[in-house]
Scaffold this motif. Structure first.
Motif, PDB file in Angstrom:
ATOM      1  N   VAL A 185       0.856  -1.192   0.000  1.00  0.00           N
ATOM      2  CA  VAL A 185       0.000   0.000   0.000  1.00  0.00           C
ATOM      3  C   VAL A 185       0.891   1.241   0.000  1.00  0.00           C
ATOM      4  N   PRO A 186       0.468   2.308  -0.678  1.00  0.00           N
ATOM      5  CA  PRO A 186       1.329   3.490  -0.811  1.00  0.00           C
ATOM      6  C   PRO A 186       1.458   4.323   0.458  1.00  0.00           C
ATOM      7  N   GLY A 187       0.653   4.074   1.491  1.00  0.00           N
ATOM      8  CA  GLY A 187       0.710   4.870   2.709  1.00  0.00           C
ATOM      9  C   GLY A 187       0.381   4.041   3.930  1.00  0.00           C
ATOM     10  N   ARG A 188       0.405   4.695   5.079  1.00  0.00           N
ATOM     11  CA  ARG A 188       0.083   4.032   6.347  1.00  0.00           C
ATOM     12  C   ARG A 188      -1.378   3.597   6.328  1.00  0.00           C
ATOM     13  N   ALA A 189      -1.622   2.324   6.551  1.00  0.00           N
ATOM     14  CA  ALA A 189      -2.960   1.759   6.389  1.00  0.00           C
ATOM     15  C   ALA A 189      -3.589   1.421   7.726  1.00  0.00           C
ATOM     16  N   THR A 190      -4.909   1.474   7.749  1.00  0.00           N
ATOM     17  CA  THR A 190      -5.691   0.894   8.827  1.00  0.00           C
ATOM     18  C   THR A 190      -6.492  -0.260   8.247  1.00  0.00           C
ATOM     19  N   VAL A 191      -6.719  -1.278   9.053  1.00  0.00           N
ATOM     20  CA  VAL A 191      -7.406  -2.475   8.575  1.00  0.00           C
ATOM     21  C   VAL A 191      -8.509  -2.836   9.555  1.00  0.00           C
ATOM     22  N   GLU A 192      -9.667  -3.172   9.022  1.00  0.00           N
ATOM     23  CA  GLU A 192     -10.785  -3.630   9.840  1.00  0.00           C
ATOM     24  C   GLU A 192     -11.617  -4.609   9.029  1.00  0.00           C
ATOM     25  N   LEU A 193     -12.515  -5.295   9.700  1.00  0.00           N
ATOM     26  CA  LEU A 193     -13.407  -6.195   8.984  1.00  0.00           C
ATOM     27  C   LEU A 193     -14.418  -5.388   8.174  1.00  0.00           C
ATOM     28  N   PHE A 209      -8.617 -13.484  10.859  1.00  0.00           N
ATOM     29  CA  PHE A 209      -7.413 -12.872  10.314  1.00  0.00           C
ATOM     30  C   PHE A 209      -6.488 -12.385  11.422  1.00  0.00           C
ATOM     31  N   ASP A 210      -5.218 -12.655  11.254  1.00  0.00           N
ATOM     32  CA  ASP A 210      -4.165 -12.057  12.075  1.00  0.00           C
ATOM     33  C   ASP A 210      -3.470 -11.051  11.161  1.00  0.00           C
ATOM     34  N   VAL A 211      -3.670  -9.747  11.411  1.00  0.00           N
ATOM     35  CA  VAL A 211      -3.226  -8.696  10.498  1.00  0.00           C
ATOM     36  C   VAL A 211      -2.022  -7.973  11.076  1.00  0.00           C
ATOM     37  N   ALA A 212      -0.946  -7.902  10.296  1.00  0.00           N
ATOM     38  CA  ALA A 212       0.247  -7.137  10.675  1.00  0.00           C
ATOM     39  C   ALA A 212       0.465  -6.046   9.640  1.00  0.00           C
ATOM     40  N   ARG A 213       0.600  -4.829  10.130  1.00  0.00           N
ATOM     41  CA  ARG A 213       0.903  -3.698   9.245  1.00  0.00           C
ATOM     42  C   ARG A 213       2.387  -3.397   9.366  1.00  0.00           C
ATOM     43  N   LEU A 214       3.080  -3.500   8.233  1.00  0.00           N
ATOM     44  CA  LEU A 214       4.537  -3.510   8.244  1.00  0.00           C
ATOM     45  C   LEU A 214       5.135  -2.391   7.402  1.00  0.00           C
ATOM     46  N   THR A 215       6.352  -1.973   7.787  1.00  0.00           N
ATOM     47  CA  THR A 215       7.221  -1.182   6.921  1.00  0.00           C
ATOM     48  C   THR A 215       8.434  -2.050   6.612  1.00  0.00           C
ATOM     49  N   ALA A 216       9.078  -1.770   5.473  1.00  0.00           N
ATOM     50  CA  ALA A 216      10.256  -2.558   5.109  1.00  0.00           C
ATOM     51  C   ALA A 216      11.165  -1.730   4.218  1.00  0.00           C
ATOM     52  N   THR A 217      12.442  -1.739   4.540  1.00  0.00           N
ATOM     53  CA  THR A 217      13.434  -1.080   3.707  1.00  0.00           C
ATOM     54  C   THR A 217      14.261  -2.100   2.931  1.00  0.00           C
ATOM     55  N   ASP A 218      13.931  -3.372   3.094  1.00  0.00           N
ATOM     56  CA  ASP A 218      14.691  -4.437   2.448  1.00  0.00           C
ATOM     57  C   ASP A 218      13.743  -5.606   2.188  1.00  0.00           C
ATOM     58  N   PRO A 219      13.526  -5.979   0.922  1.00  0.00           N
ATOM     59  CA  PRO A 219      12.606  -7.092   0.636  1.00  0.00           C
ATOM     60  C   PRO A 219      13.080  -8.410   1.226  1.00  0.00           C
ATOM     61  N   ASP A 220      14.398  -8.614   1.316  1.00  0.00           N
ATOM     62  CA  ASP A 220      14.892  -9.849   1.925  1.00  0.00           C
ATOM     63  C   ASP A 220      14.587  -9.892   3.420  1.00  0.00           C
ATOM     64  N   ALA A 221      14.646  -8.713   4.071  1.00  0.00           N
ATOM     65  CA  ALA A 221      14.285  -8.660   5.491  1.00  0.00           C
ATOM     66  C   ALA A 221      12.809  -8.957   5.673  1.00  0.00           C
ATOM     67  N   LEU A 222      11.984  -8.501   4.737  1.00  0.00           N
ATOM     68  CA  LEU A 222      10.563  -8.804   4.800  1.00  0.00           C
ATOM     69  C   LEU A 222      10.332 -10.300   4.646  1.00  0.00           C
ATOM     70  N   ARG A 223      11.089 -10.925   3.732  1.00  0.00           N
ATOM     71  CA  ARG A 223      10.988 -12.379   3.568  1.00  0.00           C
ATOM     72  C   ARG A 223      11.373 -13.094   4.861  1.00  0.00           C
ATOM     73  N   ARG A 224      12.446 -12.638   5.490  1.00  0.00           N
ATOM     74  CA  ARG A 224      12.886 -13.290   6.728  1.00  0.00           C
ATOM     75  C   ARG A 224      11.855 -13.115   7.843  1.00  0.00           C
ATOM     76  N   TRP A 225      11.208 -11.938   7.893  1.00  0.00           N
ATOM     77  CA  TRP A 225      10.168 -11.720   8.906  1.00  0.00           C
ATOM     78  C   TRP A 225       9.031 -12.714   8.722  1.00  0.00           C
ATOM     79  N   LEU A 226       8.609 -12.898   7.472  1.00  0.00           N
ATOM     80  CA  LEU A 226       7.514 -13.834   7.198  1.00  0.00           C
ATOM     81  C   LEU A 226       7.930 -15.260   7.541  1.00  0.00           C
ATOM     82  N   GLU A 227       9.143 -15.627   7.193  1.00  0.00           N
ATOM     83  CA  GLU A 227       9.609 -16.975   7.511  1.00  0.00           C
ATOM     84  C   GLU A 227       9.673 -17.187   9.022  1.00  0.00           C
TER      85      GLU A 227
END
Length: 356
Positions: free
Chosen positions: A69-77, A140-158
């Motif tokens: 998402v291009p900006g800070r998001a909020t998520v709800e049902l 749903f278990d929802v996590a709103r994330l920032t990432a400066t490195d796609p590999d770090a994002l992969r490691r977080w998910l793993e």
């Protein structure tokens, strides 16, 4: 009908990925498929809202998907009735179309008759992955994330129990470069003994945006053709800026509607709004080269699909063709009788008088 996003996903050993808005990741070597995805976009020029609902199939007991998402998001049902209400607003118009000559199902060929049918971005020194927030919303278990490195994002998910598919880090790189954020959603029903299946609860994602965008780039990883269906609620009729590697988009509905019930809740009142329903096919998902950006069309031209019911033309309940044939037969008979009568009169007038 409204329009919808659908795809079948890979095998147990090499699962494929779906979702026009992100990447679906099953746990381990299990399989999950998005049989249908329907998305609603609401944009008022400043804030964008996306409401989506998945219908999933497979043998996975848990899974996750990622949406940039291009900006800070909020998520709800979201509300499931939103899709029903929009379906009613965009239902095709039914029209009757008459035909003259009888067809296969009409008399005398048949005894019966049938019917035709604005965000806070990570700054210098920020951690490679930041957790902005985490909520439990239904299944749903929802996590709103920032990432400066796609590999770090992969490691977080793993680290959270999911194996990233090969190549997804590279597909995330353009979003990282643009400093987008991410919504990571774990589909984890409370009953862990059952596989995921059927319609999931809708999710409603909201973020600031000065343009209407629908993330699609990650869908290039899908292994089978995809169909995209969007309901767009905005001030004007909207259209994609480009086909982004798919077939030319088509419009299923366009028109001003007065929001009611769940639609009014999404738009923030009953003020009339323009609704555009868009459909698009992606025969070769690998050709998808970006995200959908939508813009206002030059004119707010309304459009509604029509479903035609073909009906045999009748007059007073009698088939028009039968009346026409009978009328033609009577006229022909009258013409013949008139000709024969004139011939007899001529013959009598030319006969010699008796005693002459």
């Amino acid at each position: 009908m409204f329009a919808l996003l659908a795809t079948q996903l890979g095998s147990l050993v090499g699962p494929a990925y779906a979702c026009g808005c992100g990447a679906m990741i099953p746990d381990g070597f299990s399989r999950i498929g998005v049989a249908r995805e329907t998305s609603v976009l609401r944009w008022d020029g400043r804030i964008e809202q996306i409401v989506m609902r998945f219908r999933v199939e497979g043998d996975a007991r848990k899974a996750a998907w990622i949406m940039p998402v291009p900006g800070r998001a909020t998520v709800e049902l979201g509300k499931a009735e939103l899709f029903t209400d929009l379906g009613r607003l965009t239902v095709p118009e039914r029209r009757t179309r008459g035909y003259f000559w009888p067809r296969e199902h009409d008399w005398p060929f048949s005894s019966g008759s049938g019917d035709g049918v604005g965000a806070a971005m990570p700054g210098a020194g920020a951690p490679p992955v930041g957790v902005v927030g985490r909520e439990r919303l239904g299944d749903f278990d929802v996590a709103r994330l920032t990432a400066t490195d796609p590999d770090a994002l992969r490691r977080w998910l793993e680290a959270n129990g999911f194996t990233m598919p090969a190549g997804l880090s590279a597909e995330l790189r353009p979003y990282v470069d643009q400093k987008w954020e991410y919504v990571a959603v774990r589909l984890a029903p409370r009953d862990r003994t059952k596989a995921l299946g059927g319609d999931l609860d809708p999710l409603r994602i909201r973020f600031d945006s000065d343009r209407l965008v629908y993330p699609m780039r990650l869908s290039r990883m899908a292994k089978t053709p995809q169909s995209l269906g969007l309901y767009v609620l905005a001030e004007h009729r909207m259209e994609p800026v480009s086909p982004i590697g798919g077939a030319p988009p088509t419009v299923a509905f366009a028109g001003t509607v007065t929001p009611r019930d769940s639609v009014a809740e999404l738009t923030g009142g009953d003020r009339p709004v323009f609704l555009t329903a868009i459909e698009q096919e992606f025969p070769e998902p690998a050709r998808i080269d970006g995200d959908h950006e939508l813009r206002a069309t030059a004119e707010d031209t309304p459009y509604r699909r029509a479903v035609y019911h073909d009906e045999l033309m009748t007059v007073g309940g009698v088939p028009a063709w039968l009346l026409a044939v009978a009328g033609a037969a009577v006229a022909a008979l009258a013409l013949v009788l008139g000709f024969l009568g004139a011939k007899r009169r001529k013959a009598r007038s030319g006969r010699p008088l008796s005693g002459a």
